[in-house]
Design a protein around this motif. Structure first.
Motif, PDB file in Angstrom:
ATOM      1  N   PRO A  95      -2.289  34.963  -7.601  1.00 25.08           N
ATOM      2  CA  PRO A  95      -1.786  35.649  -6.408  1.00 25.08           C
ATOM      3  C   PRO A  95      -1.788  34.862  -5.109  1.00 25.08           C
ATOM      4  O   PRO A  95      -1.121  35.254  -4.162  1.00 25.08           O
ATOM      5  CB  PRO A  95      -2.709  36.859  -6.293  1.00 25.08           C
ATOM      6  N   GLY A  96      -2.491  33.768  -5.023  1.00 24.53           N
ATOM      7  CA  GLY A  96      -2.562  33.030  -3.762  1.00 24.53           C
ATOM      8  C   GLY A  96      -3.695  33.547  -2.888  1.00 24.53           C
ATOM      9  O   GLY A  96      -4.560  34.294  -3.354  1.00 24.53           O
ATOM     10  N   VAL A  97      -3.707  33.143  -1.635  1.00 29.79           N
ATOM     11  CA  VAL A  97      -4.756  33.551  -0.694  1.00 29.79           C
ATOM     12  C   VAL A  97      -4.124  33.878   0.655  1.00 29.79           C
ATOM     13  O   VAL A  97      -2.952  33.595   0.878  1.00 29.79           O
ATOM     14  CB  VAL A  97      -5.832  32.451  -0.510  1.00 29.79           C
ATOM     15  N   GLN A  98      -4.918  34.446   1.520  1.00 28.33           N
ATOM     16  CA  GLN A  98      -4.460  34.749   2.870  1.00 28.33           C
ATOM     17  C   GLN A  98      -5.421  34.132   3.884  1.00 28.33           C
ATOM     18  O   GLN A  98      -6.599  33.963   3.605  1.00 28.33           O
ATOM     19  CB  GLN A  98      -4.410  36.257   3.091  1.00 28.33           C
ATOM     20  N   PHE A 137       0.061  34.363   4.462  1.00 23.66           N
ATOM     21  CA  PHE A 137      -0.033  34.234   3.009  1.00 23.66           C
ATOM     22  C   PHE A 137       0.195  32.792   2.580  1.00 23.66           C
ATOM     23  O   PHE A 137       1.155  32.151   3.007  1.00 23.66           O
ATOM     24  CB  PHE A 137       1.001  35.143   2.347  1.00 23.66           C
ATOM     25  N   ILE A 138      -0.685  32.298   1.730  1.00 26.62           N
ATOM     26  CA  ILE A 138      -0.530  30.978   1.109  1.00 26.62           C
ATOM     27  C   ILE A 138      -0.378  31.236  -0.388  1.00 26.62           C
ATOM     28  O   ILE A 138      -1.320  31.679  -1.039  1.00 26.62           O
ATOM     29  CB  ILE A 138      -1.747  30.076   1.365  1.00 26.62           C
ATOM     30  N   PRO A 139       0.805  30.985  -0.926  1.00 27.40           N
ATOM     31  CA  PRO A 139       0.996  31.232  -2.360  1.00 27.40           C
ATOM     32  C   PRO A 139       0.182  30.255  -3.199  1.00 27.40           C
ATOM     33  O   PRO A 139      -0.250  29.207  -2.715  1.00 27.40           O
ATOM     34  CB  PRO A 139       2.502  31.007  -2.551  1.00 27.40           C
ATOM     35  N   SER A 140      -0.002  30.601  -4.450  1.00 34.67           N
ATOM     36  CA  SER A 140      -0.673  29.672  -5.359  1.00 34.67           C
ATOM     37  C   SER A 140       0.199  28.435  -5.520  1.00 34.67           C
ATOM     38  O   SER A 140       1.405  28.460  -5.253  1.00 34.67           O
ATOM     39  CB  SER A 140      -0.910  30.335  -6.716  1.00 34.67           C
ATOM     40  N   ALA A 141      -0.396  27.350  -5.968  1.00 31.12           N
ATOM     41  CA  ALA A 141       0.342  26.092  -6.136  1.00 31.12           C
ATOM     42  C   ALA A 141       1.526  26.256  -7.073  1.00 31.12           C
ATOM     43  O   ALA A 141       2.522  25.543  -6.945  1.00 31.12           O
ATOM     44  CB  ALA A 141      -0.592  24.996  -6.641  1.00 31.12           C
ATOM     45  N   ASP A 142       1.456  27.220  -7.988  1.00 28.57           N
ATOM     46  CA  ASP A 142       2.576  27.472  -8.896  1.00 28.57           C
ATOM     47  C   ASP A 142       3.843  27.873  -8.151  1.00 28.57           C
ATOM     48  O   ASP A 142       4.939  27.748  -8.682  1.00 28.57           O
ATOM     49  CB  ASP A 142       2.242  28.600  -9.872  1.00 28.57           C
ATOM     50  N   GLU A 143       3.696  28.372  -6.938  1.00 28.57           N
ATOM     51  CA  GLU A 143       4.833  28.881  -6.181  1.00 28.57           C
ATOM     52  C   GLU A 143       5.189  28.020  -4.974  1.00 28.57           C
ATOM     53  O   GLU A 143       6.057  28.383  -4.188  1.00 28.57           O
ATOM     54  CB  GLU A 143       4.553  30.308  -5.725  1.00 28.57           C
ATOM     55  N   ILE A 202       4.398  24.746   2.800  1.00 33.99           N
ATOM     56  CA  ILE A 202       3.827  25.927   2.157  1.00 33.99           C
ATOM     57  C   ILE A 202       4.095  27.189   2.979  1.00 33.99           C
ATOM     58  O   ILE A 202       4.470  28.223   2.430  1.00 33.99           O
ATOM     59  CB  ILE A 202       2.317  25.731   1.913  1.00 33.99           C
ATOM     60  N   LEU A 203       3.907  27.117   4.291  1.00 30.60           N
ATOM     61  CA  LEU A 203       4.107  28.296   5.135  1.00 30.60           C
ATOM     62  C   LEU A 203       5.568  28.491   5.529  1.00 30.60           C
ATOM     63  O   LEU A 203       5.954  29.586   5.968  1.00 30.60           O
ATOM     64  CB  LEU A 203       3.238  28.208   6.388  1.00 30.60           C
ATOM     65  N   GLY A 204       6.373  27.447   5.397  1.00 29.01           N
ATOM     66  CA  GLY A 204       7.799  27.566   5.703  1.00 29.01           C
ATOM     67  C   GLY A 204       8.039  28.060   7.118  1.00 29.01           C
ATOM     68  O   GLY A 204       7.422  27.578   8.070  1.00 29.01           O
ATOM     69  N   PRO A 205       8.915  29.050   7.274  1.00 30.72           N
ATOM     70  CA  PRO A 205       9.254  29.533   8.619  1.00 30.72           C
ATOM     71  C   PRO A 205       8.074  30.185   9.347  1.00 30.72           C
ATOM     72  O   PRO A 205       8.115  30.340  10.564  1.00 30.72           O
ATOM     73  CB  PRO A 205      10.380  30.533   8.383  1.00 30.72           C
ATOM     74  N   ASP A 206       7.019  30.541   8.619  1.00 29.19           N
ATOM     75  CA  ASP A 206       5.844  31.142   9.256  1.00 29.19           C
ATOM     76  C   ASP A 206       4.925  30.109   9.897  1.00 29.19           C
ATOM     77  O   ASP A 206       3.968  30.462  10.585  1.00 29.19           O
ATOM     78  CB  ASP A 206       5.031  31.961   8.243  1.00 29.19           C
ATOM     79  N   TYR A 207       5.184  28.806   9.670  1.00 32.20           N
ATOM     80  CA  TYR A 207       4.280  27.780  10.177  1.00 32.20           C
ATOM     81  C   TYR A 207       4.159  27.826  11.701  1.00 32.20           C
ATOM     82  O   TYR A 207       3.042  27.757  12.230  1.00 32.20           O
ATOM     83  CB  TYR A 207       4.705  26.376   9.728  1.00 32.20           C
ATOM     84  N   GLU A 208       5.253  27.949  12.416  1.00 39.14           N
ATOM     85  CA  GLU A 208       5.189  27.971  13.889  1.00 39.14           C
ATOM     86  C   GLU A 208       4.473  29.226  14.388  1.00 39.14           C
ATOM     87  O   GLU A 208       3.710  29.165  15.353  1.00 39.14           O
ATOM     88  CB  GLU A 208       6.580  27.839  14.503  1.00 39.14           C
ATOM     89  N   ARG A 209       4.683  30.355  13.724  1.00 39.16           N
ATOM     90  CA  ARG A 209       3.961  31.583  14.087  1.00 39.16           C
ATOM     91  C   ARG A 209       2.465  31.402  13.812  1.00 39.16           C
ATOM     92  O   ARG A 209       1.619  31.821  14.600  1.00 39.16           O
ATOM     93  CB  ARG A 209       4.525  32.766  13.294  1.00 39.16           C
ATOM     94  N   PHE A 210       2.139  30.741  12.708  1.00 35.39           N
ATOM     95  CA  PHE A 210       0.759  30.428  12.356  1.00 35.39           C
ATOM     96  C   PHE A 210       0.109  29.573  13.444  1.00 35.39           C
ATOM     97  O   PHE A 210      -0.992  29.855  13.894  1.00 35.39           O
ATOM     98  CB  PHE A 210       0.753  29.700  10.996  1.00 35.39           C
ATOM     99  N   ARG A 211       0.839  28.552  13.891  1.00 32.26           N
ATOM    100  CA  ARG A 211       0.327  27.682  14.967  1.00 32.26           C
ATOM    101  C   ARG A 211       0.147  28.473  16.263  1.00 32.26           C
ATOM    102  O   ARG A 211      -0.839  28.289  16.966  1.00 32.26           O
ATOM    103  CB  ARG A 211       1.283  26.518  15.194  1.00 32.26           C
ATOM    104  N   MET A 219      -5.048  21.949   8.984  1.00 38.18           N
ATOM    105  CA  MET A 219      -6.330  21.782   8.299  1.00 38.18           C
ATOM    106  C   MET A 219      -6.871  23.125   7.791  1.00 38.18           C
ATOM    107  O   MET A 219      -7.550  23.178   6.764  1.00 38.18           O
ATOM    108  CB  MET A 219      -7.348  21.104   9.221  1.00 38.18           C
ATOM    109  N   ASP A 220      -6.546  24.225   8.485  1.00 35.21           N
ATOM    110  CA  ASP A 220      -6.959  25.546   8.004  1.00 35.21           C
ATOM    111  C   ASP A 220      -6.305  25.851   6.657  1.00 35.21           C
ATOM    112  O   ASP A 220      -6.942  26.405   5.754  1.00 35.21           O
ATOM    113  CB  ASP A 220      -6.585  26.635   9.014  1.00 35.21           C
ATOM    114  N   VAL A 221      -5.039  25.490   6.531  1.00 30.81           N
ATOM    115  CA  VAL A 221      -4.324  25.685   5.266  1.00 30.81           C
ATOM    116  C   VAL A 221      -4.959  24.820   4.178  1.00 30.81           C
ATOM    117  O   VAL A 221      -5.230  25.288   3.074  1.00 30.81           O
ATOM    118  CB  VAL A 221      -2.819  25.363   5.428  1.00 30.81           C
TER     119      VAL A 221
END
Length: 131
Positions: free
Chosen positions: A49-52, A62-68, A96-105, A112-114
């Protein structure tokens, strides 16, 4: 694994997977047995399922599992976990975060958190670098 070890790490979720090369059958050659065929959705349904990550402002990412992960995350992944560069960590987090990366920042997140979340999830699953 000790950083000064000269033996390369064994494949793990932290190492780049081997490149598969399709070799066409020679013309006129008899085809072998019919091989099983799997749909992409079927293969991806088996992913963990990944992690958050919860930011200080309460947003959850959301960080998907490496499979995704997208291919770009694997392209940025270092060949050896002991040779990780800051650029590869940032490139992986962006992929990994795609378009959510800038919102994450904007929520105070760092690449490094990821990276730490990925490593912690791996440790929780009993996977360690070098396996």
């Amino acid at each position: 694994m000790h950083p000064n070890t000269t033996t390369p790490a064994a494949p793990s979720m932290f190492t780049r997977p081997a490149v598969a090369v399709a070799v066409p059958a020679p013309q006129g050659a008899a085809l072998g047995p019919v091989l099983p065929t799997y749909g992409m959705a079927e293969l991806r349904a088996d992913a963990s399922p990944g992690v958050q990550i919860r930011a200080e402002n309460g947003e959850t990412f959301f960080i998907p599992s490496a499979d995704e992960w997208p291919d770009e995350a694997f392209e940025a992944m270092p060949d050896n976990v002991n040779a990780v560069s800051p650029r590869s960590i940032v490139a992986m987090a962006r992929a990994i975060l795609g378009p959510d990366y800038e919102r994450f920042r904007s929520a105070g997140g760092r690449a490094m958190d990821v990276w730490k979340a990925i490593n912690r999830a791996a440790a929780d699953q009993g996977v360690t670098p070098g396996e």
